[in-house]
Design an enzyme around this catalytic site. Structure first.
Site, PDB file in Angstrom:
ATOM      1  N   GLN A 279       0.815  -1.212   0.000  1.00 17.52           N
ATOM      2  CA  GLN A 279       0.000   0.000   0.000  1.00 17.52           C
ATOM      3  C   GLN A 279       0.858   1.275   0.000  1.00 17.52           C
ATOM      4  OE1 GLN A 279      -2.627   1.109   3.344  1.00 17.52           O
ATOM      5  NE2 GLN A 279      -4.311   0.868   1.907  1.00 17.52           N
ATOM      6  N   GLU A 363      13.246  30.182 -18.516  1.00 20.00           N
ATOM      7  CA  GLU A 363      12.033  30.864 -19.016  1.00 20.00           C
ATOM      8  C   GLU A 363      11.200  31.409 -17.866  1.00 20.00           C
ATOM      9  OE1 GLU A 363      10.297  29.456 -22.596  1.00 20.00           O
ATOM     10  OE2 GLU A 363      12.170  28.534 -23.236  1.00 20.00           O
ATOM     11  N   GLU A 367       9.563  31.891  -8.959  1.00 19.40           N
ATOM     12  CA  GLU A 367       9.174  33.171  -8.358  1.00 19.40           C
ATOM     13  C   GLU A 367       8.641  34.125  -9.434  1.00 19.40           C
ATOM     14  OE1 GLU A 367      12.100  31.500  -7.821  1.00 19.40           O
ATOM     15  OE2 GLU A 367      11.410  30.721  -5.883  1.00 19.40           O
TER      16      GLU A 367
HETATM   17  N1  CAA Z   1       3.704  39.609 -21.275  1.00 18.31           N
HETATM   18  C1  CAA Z   1       3.711  40.726 -22.037  1.00 18.31           C
HETATM   19  N2  CAA Z   1       4.232  41.905 -21.599  1.00 18.31           N
HETATM   20  C2  CAA Z   1       4.735  41.936 -20.355  1.00 18.31           C
HETATM   21  C3  CAA Z   1       4.743  40.801 -19.513  1.00 18.31           C
HETATM   22  C4  CAA Z   1       4.205  39.613 -20.017  1.00 18.31           C
HETATM   23  N3  CAA Z   1       4.171  38.475 -19.312  1.00 18.31           N
HETATM   24  N4  CAA Z   1       5.321  41.145 -18.333  1.00 18.31           N
HETATM   25  C5  CAA Z   1       5.650  42.450 -18.432  1.00 18.31           C
HETATM   26  N5  CAA Z   1       5.295  42.907 -19.643  1.00 18.31           N
HETATM   27  C6  CAA Z   1       5.449  44.281 -20.160  1.00 18.31           C
HETATM   28  C7  CAA Z   1       4.659  45.253 -19.312  1.00 18.31           C
HETATM   29  O1  CAA Z   1       3.335  45.371 -19.770  1.00 18.31           O
HETATM   30  C8  CAA Z   1       5.450  46.529 -19.504  1.00 18.31           C
HETATM   31  O2  CAA Z   1       5.126  47.097 -20.751  1.00 18.31           O
HETATM   32  P1  CAA Z   1       4.528  48.613 -20.870  1.00 18.31           P
HETATM   33  O3  CAA Z   1       5.457  49.507 -20.139  1.00 18.31           O
HETATM   34  O4  CAA Z   1       4.446  48.855 -22.333  1.00 18.31           O
HETATM   35  O5  CAA Z   1       3.186  48.548 -20.210  1.00 18.31           O
HETATM   36  C9  CAA Z   1       6.869  46.040 -19.619  1.00 18.31           C
HETATM   37  O6  CAA Z   1       6.801  44.680 -20.004  1.00 18.31           O
HETATM   38  C10 CAA Z   1       7.658  46.179 -18.346  1.00 18.31           C
HETATM   39  O7  CAA Z   1       6.900  45.608 -17.335  1.00 18.31           O
HETATM   40  P2  CAA Z   1       7.316  45.707 -15.820  1.00 18.31           P
HETATM   41  O8  CAA Z   1       7.662  47.129 -15.463  1.00 18.31           O
HETATM   42  O9  CAA Z   1       6.234  45.064 -15.062  1.00 18.31           O
HETATM   43  O10 CAA Z   1       8.660  44.878 -15.800  1.00 18.31           O
HETATM   44  P3  CAA Z   1       9.427  44.285 -14.551  1.00 18.31           P
HETATM   45  O11 CAA Z   1      10.844  44.518 -14.805  1.00 18.31           O
HETATM   46  O12 CAA Z   1       8.846  44.751 -13.273  1.00 18.31           O
HETATM   47  O13 CAA Z   1       9.115  42.690 -14.598  1.00 18.31           O
HETATM   48  C11 CAA Z   1       9.091  40.479 -15.452  1.00 18.31           C
HETATM   49  C12 CAA Z   1       8.843  41.974 -15.702  1.00 18.31           C
HETATM   50  C13 CAA Z   1       7.745  39.780 -15.612  1.00 18.31           C
HETATM   51  C14 CAA Z   1       9.673  40.126 -14.125  1.00 18.31           C
HETATM   52  C15 CAA Z   1      10.048  40.118 -16.575  1.00 18.31           C
HETATM   53  O14 CAA Z   1      11.285  40.771 -16.373  1.00 18.31           O
HETATM   54  C16 CAA Z   1      10.303  38.633 -16.718  1.00 18.31           C
HETATM   55  O15 CAA Z   1       9.441  37.917 -17.249  1.00 18.31           O
HETATM   56  N6  CAA Z   1      11.461  38.159 -16.291  1.00 18.31           N
HETATM   57  C17 CAA Z   1      11.876  36.771 -16.490  1.00 18.31           C
HETATM   58  C18 CAA Z   1      12.618  36.663 -17.784  1.00 18.31           C
HETATM   59  C19 CAA Z   1      12.860  35.252 -18.141  1.00 18.31           C
HETATM   60  O16 CAA Z   1      11.938  34.481 -18.306  1.00 18.31           O
HETATM   61  N7  CAA Z   1      14.149  34.922 -18.306  1.00 18.31           N
HETATM   62  C20 CAA Z   1      14.529  33.631 -18.765  1.00 18.31           C
HETATM   63  C21 CAA Z   1      15.457  33.739 -19.922  1.00 18.31           C
HETATM   64  S1  CAA Z   1      14.957  33.014 -21.442  1.00 18.31           S
HETATM   65  C22 CAA Z   1      15.321  31.372 -21.327  1.00 18.31           C
HETATM   66  O17 CAA Z   1      15.450  30.844 -20.279  1.00 18.31           O
HETATM   67  C23 CAA Z   1      15.358  30.633 -22.632  1.00 18.31           C
HETATM   68  C24 CAA Z   1      16.101  29.354 -22.591  1.00 18.31           C
HETATM   69  O18 CAA Z   1      17.269  29.329 -22.875  1.00 18.31           O
HETATM   70  C25 CAA Z   1      15.388  28.082 -22.288  1.00 18.31           C
END
Ligand code: CAA
Length: 379
Positions: A279, A363, A367
């Site tokens: 189990q 990606e 957090e």
């Molecule tokens: N979709 C579309 N637009 C978005 C968005 C989303 N999910 N999140 C934020 N935005 C836009 C906002 O609308 C804003 O645009 P406007 O000023 O025109 O309104 C702009 O982006 C800035 O937004 P914030 O001021 O809110 O930005 P922030 O710095 O506070 O935070 C965040 C944004 C969501 C934390 C972003 O920085 C993020 O997603 N970070 C993670 C990045 C990531 O995924 N990195 C991984 C690298 S890629 C990878 O891993 C590929 C690989 O090799 C496998």
């Protein structure tokens, strides 16, 4: 509400399952141990249409929907997550971004060979000091009239050496903050572009993760994706879809580990009966299967919303958050069920447990997914 997969979906799922069993399983341990990029396997996947699944056939793609894509990603990830990350970046980040926002010339020149897997793409956002904090780009793309002068370093780039086409996110006008960022297409071989060191990783060791260095690389203006200053928006929008790919990768890693544990529990005897008759093991299997089903529903919901042209930002982040969490739990339990055998390479589950961790990091970390979800909730 219809939970039924179509004949077409089932055919894609079966094709991916067969390919993974026949072409990826042999050699997967060796590729992981030796950090060997699956070049031949990726080439075959291109020929089978797995590298540009959702691209319009007029650009050499498969013209499939996102459900087909996540089904294939799950099957490939059950066996080899090093292959599926290459597939995910090429499909979701590079091909999708180019098809959605690229010019006709860019699609002809880059998208067509990327969609067939003839060329591999890389998406380059992360930097030594800008991983999650994506607005803090230090790589600069100085506007020089006909071209951009690119300088800086990118880190942890998937397909870093195997790619030929790189989408680079870089700062053109720091005063404009995220609105001064551009996305540029850079080709391997452009003078000043050097592929740096290969990372020696805990998991997905068959994938090649490198740093990239740019010193006065001249990138033609024609290689900019979208209008001036569109780069950050491009990256965020593209990553929204990319998260569905990584969520399906996490799902596949979990499902692969579960299937191995289920099989092993029916074969291995302890205290006079099969493990599956105890189990304690049955309860583990029940929990693992429930978590996997819940993750699959979230992944399919996100893919479905994308296909229906509905807002999928929250759904994609939720799918990635949950699937990557359960991938940790399920793979760990799969190792536990295997006991000592689970801790050695031959039984595959230790690799799946190591591979699972990256799905909580790239990606967007766990957090970051919570940030994205809560922003959507509080809008
Ligand atoms: N979709 C579309 N637009 C978005 C968005 C989303 N999910 N999140 C934020 N935005 C836009 C906002 O609308 C804003 O645009 P406007 O000023 O025109 O309104 C702009 O982006 C800035 O937004 P914030 O001021 O809110 O930005 P922030 O710095 O506070 O935070 C965040 C944004 C969501 C934390 C972003 O920085 C993020 O997603 N970070 C993670 C990045 C990531 O995924 N990195 C991984 C690298 S890629 C990878 O891993 C590929 C690989 O090799 C496998």
């Amino acid at each position: 509400m219809n939970f039924q997969l179509t004949e077409e979906h089932l055919a894609v799922q079966q094709a991916a399952r067969d390919f993974a069993q026949n072409e990826l399983l042999p050699g997967v341990i060796e590729r992981d141990t030796e950090q060997k990029f699956p070049k031949d396997q990726i080439k075959k996947m291109g020929e089978l249409g797995f590298m540009g699944m959702m691209v319009d056939p007029k650009y050499n793609g498969g013209g499939m929907d996102s459900i087909s894509y996540v089904l294939a990603m799950e099957e490939i990830s059950k066996i080899d997550a090093s292959v599926s990350v290459c597939m995910s970046v090429n499909n979701s980040l590079v091909c999708w971004g180019l098809e959605k926002y690229g010019t006709e010339e860019q699609k002809e020149k880059y998208l067509k060979p990327l969609a067939t897997g003839e060329l591999i793409g890389a998406f380059c956002l992360s930097e030594p000091e800008a991983g999650s904090d994506a607005t803090s780009q230090r790589t600069t793309a100085e506007d020089k009239g006909d071209y951009y002068l690119l300088n800086g370093t990118k880190n942890w780039i998937t397909n870093g050496n195997s790619a030929s086409v790189y989408i680079i996110i870089a700062q053109t006008d720091a005063a404009k903050k995220h609105k001064g960022i551009n996305a540029l297409i850079v080709e391997k071989g452009m003078p000043g572009f050097v592929v740096g060191k290969k990372e020696d990783k805990m998991g997905i060791r068959g994938s090649d993760t490198h740093s990239l260095m740019f010193t006065d690389v001249k990138v033609p203006k024609a290689n900019r994706i979208g209008d001036d200053g569109f780069g950050f928006s491009f990256a965020m929008t593209t990553l929204n879809g990319g998260r569905i790919g990584i969520a399906s990768q996490a799902l596949g890693i979990a499902a692969g580990a579960y299937e191995l544990a289920l099989k092993y529990s029916k074969e291995r005897k302890a205290f006079g009966k099969n493990l599956s008759e105890h189990q304690a093991i049955q309860f583990k299997l029940a929990e693992m299967a429930t978590k996997i089903d819940a993750a699959r529903l979230l992944v399919h919901q996100a893919a479905w919303r994308k296909d229906q042209k509905q807002d999928f930002v929250k759904a994609a982040a939720m799918a990635k958050l949950f699937a990557s969490q359960i991938a940790q739990e399920v793979t760990s339990e799969a190792v536990q069920i295997h006991g000592g055998y689970g801790y050695v390479k031959e039984y595959h589950v230790e690799r799946l447990m190591r591979d699972a961790k990256i799905t909580q990091i790239y990606e967007g970390t766990t957090e970051i997914q919570k940030m994205v979800i809560s922003r959507e909730l509080l809008k």
